[in-house]
Design an enzyme around this catalytic site. Structure first.
Site, PDB file in Angstrom:
ATOM      1  N   HIS A  24      49.259  -4.038 -82.999  1.00  0.00           N
ATOM      2  CA  HIS A  24      50.213  -3.431 -83.589  1.00  0.00           C
ATOM      3  C   HIS A  24      49.508  -2.505 -84.827  1.00  0.00           C
ATOM      4  O   HIS A  24      49.738  -2.550 -86.143  1.00  0.00           O
ATOM      5  CB  HIS A  24      51.432  -4.043 -84.115  1.00  0.00           C
ATOM      6  CG  HIS A  24      51.035  -5.205 -85.173  1.00  0.00           C
ATOM      7  ND1 HIS A  24      50.070  -5.373 -86.094  1.00  0.00           N
ATOM      8  CD2 HIS A  24      51.628  -6.556 -85.048  1.00  0.00           C
ATOM      9  CE1 HIS A  24      50.172  -6.423 -86.429  1.00  0.00           C
ATOM     10  NE2 HIS A  24      50.996  -7.163 -86.029  1.00  0.00           N
ATOM     11  N   HIS A  78      56.733 -20.052 -85.058  1.00  0.00           N
ATOM     12  CA  HIS A  78      56.965 -18.468 -85.399  1.00  0.00           C
ATOM     13  C   HIS A  78      57.456 -17.726 -84.339  1.00  0.00           C
ATOM     14  O   HIS A  78      57.199 -17.640 -83.310  1.00  0.00           O
ATOM     15  CB  HIS A  78      55.528 -18.125 -85.738  1.00  0.00           C
ATOM     16  CG  HIS A  78      55.119 -16.532 -86.220  1.00  0.00           C
ATOM     17  ND1 HIS A  78      56.186 -15.968 -87.043  1.00  0.00           N
ATOM     18  CD2 HIS A  78      54.044 -15.788 -86.003  1.00  0.00           C
ATOM     19  CE1 HIS A  78      55.730 -14.724 -87.059  1.00  0.00           C
ATOM     20  NE2 HIS A  78      54.431 -14.511 -86.742  1.00  0.00           N
ATOM     21  N   GLU A  80      57.292 -14.088 -84.211  1.00  0.00           N
ATOM     22  CA  GLU A  80      56.710 -13.012 -83.627  1.00  0.00           C
ATOM     23  C   GLU A  80      56.210 -12.912 -82.381  1.00  0.00           C
ATOM     24  O   GLU A  80      56.093 -13.977 -81.777  1.00  0.00           O
ATOM     25  CB  GLU A  80      55.515 -12.827 -84.531  1.00  0.00           C
ATOM     26  CG  GLU A  80      55.139 -11.066 -84.420  1.00  0.00           C
ATOM     27  CD  GLU A  80      54.006 -10.557 -85.423  1.00  0.00           C
ATOM     28  OE1 GLU A  80      53.557 -11.291 -86.265  1.00  0.00           O
ATOM     29  OE2 GLU A  80      53.846  -9.217 -85.275  1.00  0.00           O
ATOM     30  N   ASP A  82      54.166 -12.185 -80.247  1.00  0.00           N
ATOM     31  CA  ASP A  82      53.051 -12.538 -79.351  1.00  0.00           C
ATOM     32  C   ASP A  82      53.126 -14.119 -79.513  1.00  0.00           C
ATOM     33  O   ASP A  82      52.298 -14.741 -78.539  1.00  0.00           O
ATOM     34  CB  ASP A  82      51.717 -12.275 -80.289  1.00  0.00           C
ATOM     35  CG  ASP A  82      51.643 -12.485 -81.809  1.00  0.00           C
ATOM     36  OD1 ASP A  82      52.871 -12.640 -82.490  1.00  0.00           O
ATOM     37  OD2 ASP A  82      50.698 -12.666 -82.328  1.00  0.00           O
ATOM     38  N   HIS A 145      53.264 -15.675 -92.045  1.00  0.00           N
ATOM     39  CA  HIS A 145      53.588 -14.260 -92.767  1.00  0.00           C
ATOM     40  C   HIS A 145      55.148 -13.857 -92.469  1.00  0.00           C
ATOM     41  O   HIS A 145      55.241 -12.566 -92.798  1.00  0.00           O
ATOM     42  CB  HIS A 145      52.490 -13.322 -92.488  1.00  0.00           C
ATOM     43  CG  HIS A 145      52.470 -12.884 -91.026  1.00  0.00           C
ATOM     44  ND1 HIS A 145      52.599 -11.440 -90.420  1.00  0.00           N
ATOM     45  CD2 HIS A 145      52.675 -13.565 -89.860  1.00  0.00           C
ATOM     46  CE1 HIS A 145      52.704 -11.361 -89.291  1.00  0.00           C
ATOM     47  NE2 HIS A 145      52.657 -12.856 -88.656  1.00  0.00           N
ATOM     48  N   ASP A 164      50.086 -18.667 -87.316  1.00  0.00           N
ATOM     49  CA  ASP A 164      49.039 -17.523 -87.428  1.00  0.00           C
ATOM     50  C   ASP A 164      47.984 -17.876 -88.435  1.00  0.00           C
ATOM     51  O   ASP A 164      46.816 -17.204 -88.602  1.00  0.00           O
ATOM     52  CB  ASP A 164      49.745 -15.993 -87.956  1.00  0.00           C
ATOM     53  CG  ASP A 164      50.401 -15.200 -86.823  1.00  0.00           C
ATOM     54  OD1 ASP A 164      49.994 -15.404 -85.620  1.00  0.00           O
ATOM     55  OD2 ASP A 164      51.365 -14.655 -87.158  1.00  0.00           O
ATOM     56  N   TYR A 191      41.265 -10.744 -89.980  1.00  0.00           N
ATOM     57  CA  TYR A 191      42.507 -11.268 -89.773  1.00  0.00           C
ATOM     58  C   TYR A 191      43.180 -11.449 -91.265  1.00  0.00           C
ATOM     59  O   TYR A 191      44.445 -10.870 -91.364  1.00  0.00           O
ATOM     60  CB  TYR A 191      42.661 -12.542 -89.147  1.00  0.00           C
ATOM     61  CG  TYR A 191      43.835 -12.972 -88.704  1.00  0.00           C
ATOM     62  CD1 TYR A 191      44.174 -12.669 -87.329  1.00  0.00           C
ATOM     63  CD2 TYR A 191      44.796 -13.677 -89.313  1.00  0.00           C
ATOM     64  CE1 TYR A 191      45.450 -12.968 -86.677  1.00  0.00           C
ATOM     65  CE2 TYR A 191      45.925 -13.961 -88.836  1.00  0.00           C
ATOM     66  CZ  TYR A 191      46.306 -13.584 -87.508  1.00  0.00           C
ATOM     67  OH  TYR A 191      47.630 -13.940 -86.968  1.00  0.00           O
ATOM     68  N   HIS A 224      45.723 -17.975 -82.784  1.00  0.00           N
ATOM     69  CA  HIS A 224      44.852 -17.155 -82.347  1.00  0.00           C
ATOM     70  C   HIS A 224      43.384 -17.511 -82.590  1.00  0.00           C
ATOM     71  O   HIS A 224      43.095 -18.024 -83.551  1.00  0.00           O
ATOM     72  CB  HIS A 224      44.804 -15.634 -83.120  1.00  0.00           C
ATOM     73  CG  HIS A 224      46.376 -15.015 -83.114  1.00  0.00           C
ATOM     74  ND1 HIS A 224      46.650 -14.298 -81.934  1.00  0.00           N
ATOM     75  CD2 HIS A 224      47.254 -14.748 -83.955  1.00  0.00           C
ATOM     76  CE1 HIS A 224      47.760 -13.839 -82.029  1.00  0.00           C
ATOM     77  NE2 HIS A 224      48.276 -14.036 -83.315  1.00  0.00           N
TER      78      HIS A 224
HETATM   79 FE1  FEO Z   1      52.796 -13.115 -86.738  1.00  0.00          FE
HETATM   80 FE2  FEO Z   1      50.323 -13.837 -84.129  1.00  0.00          FE
HETATM   81  O1  FEO Z   1      52.096 -13.253 -84.960  1.00  0.00           O
END
Ligand code: FEO
Length: 394
Positions: A24, A78, A80, A82, A145, A164, A191, A224
């Site tokens: 993104h 989370h 999001e 991903d 976040h 994250d 990051y 991640h």
């Molecule tokens: Fe906030 Fe890795 O997604």
């Protein structure tokens, strides 16, 4: 990649996205991973899923350890996509009626992403879940976040599943910090700068809260990149340092140029800053991705922005960068503007206004040069650099 046992009975079952280069709008030049974790206990528990196209790979990884149908609980730290994109496929395999633990905001946000009547079990901050031999504690980390974000902690074992937080966009066969060494830190820094910088005050509060709770952290497992097992306090200290944003004697001279005039000014400013003992680097915006520039901004005391005037306005890449930086709300910065123009010359004023709105301490006046900078104009650039250097910490 096959699952990896990261602690007794706890497995990394995530996937590696080797070739993603744009996340993104963040340049992921070394790919990324979407980490998910499987806890084998009386109640078998999956923590987080992966991006939608990788859902079957996640299920295959789980299948190396246990039939996914035997999973009792799913935890979503989370929303999001991903980490939740693979959730519908996973819930379909695991069983649509299986309890799905998430924060209250997680339930709201998952419901808005997926029209599924899942068996939601929203949890409170500090809520606990007994798996048999282990007990998990949930920690709300609202706006770190997303509003739904939370951490999951394994009591007694000191393992923190941090969503994250503490992550890095880094694809590799290594699963642990000690396998990569210091080379992981620039990824962690990038990051932080691009994903978490605007929430720096919340990070400092969270670290204080965890310290007050006396929570022992032996291992941090983000969603991640690699797992921090050698010295998790190292990345926590780095987060505190990055969040405090103490200005350093460093300047980022970020610019774009049409006919090399603004570039000549950028180089004169950067060279003069260097002569004053400032760590300065000129970064051209068509060759340096905004996410790399903002990583340099993170620990810089000054951001010096150069733009040619194009059609009475800013050069488009400079507008893009300023918009991006504004959203990330960097603190404690000195700002200055410069640029070449042909006949109207609004860009320096426009850059200055943007930097002012971001709360930067502006070094005035910026330097405007018509067409091509001569020796006198380059001297003005050097004077600006001297004023910036004088305002930076020694
Ligand atoms: Fe906030 Fe890795 O997604």
């Amino acid at each position: 990649m096959k699952p990896v046992e990261i602690a007794e009975g706890i497995y990394w079952v995530g996937v590696i996205d080797w070739n993603i280069r744009d996340f993104h709008g963040y340049s992921t030049y070394q790919g990324s991973t979407y980490n998910a974790y499987l806890i084998m206990d009386d109640k078998i528990t999956l923590i987080d899923t992966v991006k939608k196209p990788f859902a079957d790979e996640l299920l295959a990884n789980i299948g190396e350890i246990v039939d996914p149908k035997k999973i009792d609980y799913v935890i979503s730290n989370h929303t999001e996509m991903d980490h939740s994109g693979g959730l519908p496929r996973v819930m379909h395999k695991v069983g649509e009626d299986k309890p799905l633990y998430c924060s209250k905001m997680g339930q709201k946000n998952l419901s808005r992403h997926f029209a599924q009547a899942w068996n939601y079990r929203p949890v409170e901050d500090g809520g606990q879940l007994n798996l048999g031999k282990r007990t998990l504690t949930f920690m709300e980390t609202r706006m770190l976040h997303w509003p739904d974000s939370m951490f999951t902690y394994v009591n007694g074992e000191g393992i923190l599943f941090s969503s994250d937080g503490f992550g890095q966009h880094y694809a590799g066969l290594e699963r642990f910090d000690d396998q990569v060494g210091e080379a992981i830190m620039p990824h962690a820094k990038k990051y932080f700068a691009n994903i978490l910088l605007l929430y720096a005050p919340l990070i400092l509060k969270l670290v204080d809260k965890v310290t007050e709770m006396g929570l022992s952290i032996r291992m941090i497992c983000p969603d991640h990149g690699i797992i921090w097992r050698t010295d998790p306090s190292k990345i926590i200290k780095a987060y505190v340092d990055w969040s405090e944003q103490k200005p350093r004697r460093k300047a980022v001279v970020v610019y774009d140029t049409m006919w090399h005039s603004t570039e000549a000014m950028a180089e004169a400013i950067a060279n003069a800053l260097g002569e004053e003992g400032v760590d300065a680097r000129p970064l051209q915006l068509r060759t340096n991705h905004r996410s790399n520039v903002i990583t340099e901004v993170l620990d810089a005391g000054a951001v010096v922005v150069g733009s040619p005037t194009l059609n009475n306005g800013l050069f488009p890449t400079v507008s893009d960068f300023l918009t991006y930086m504004k959203g990330l709300k960097p603190k404690n910065k000195i700002g200055a503007a410069f640029g070449s123009y042909g006949w109207s010359g609004e860009a320096v004023k426009l850059v200055t206004k943007e930097l002012e709105e971001m709360g930067f301490s502006i070094i005035e006046p910026g330097v405007r040069v018509q067409y091509v900078p001569d020796d006198k104009a380059l001297d003005a650039c050097r004077e600006l650099a001297k004023k910036i250097a004088a305002a930076l910490p020694k």
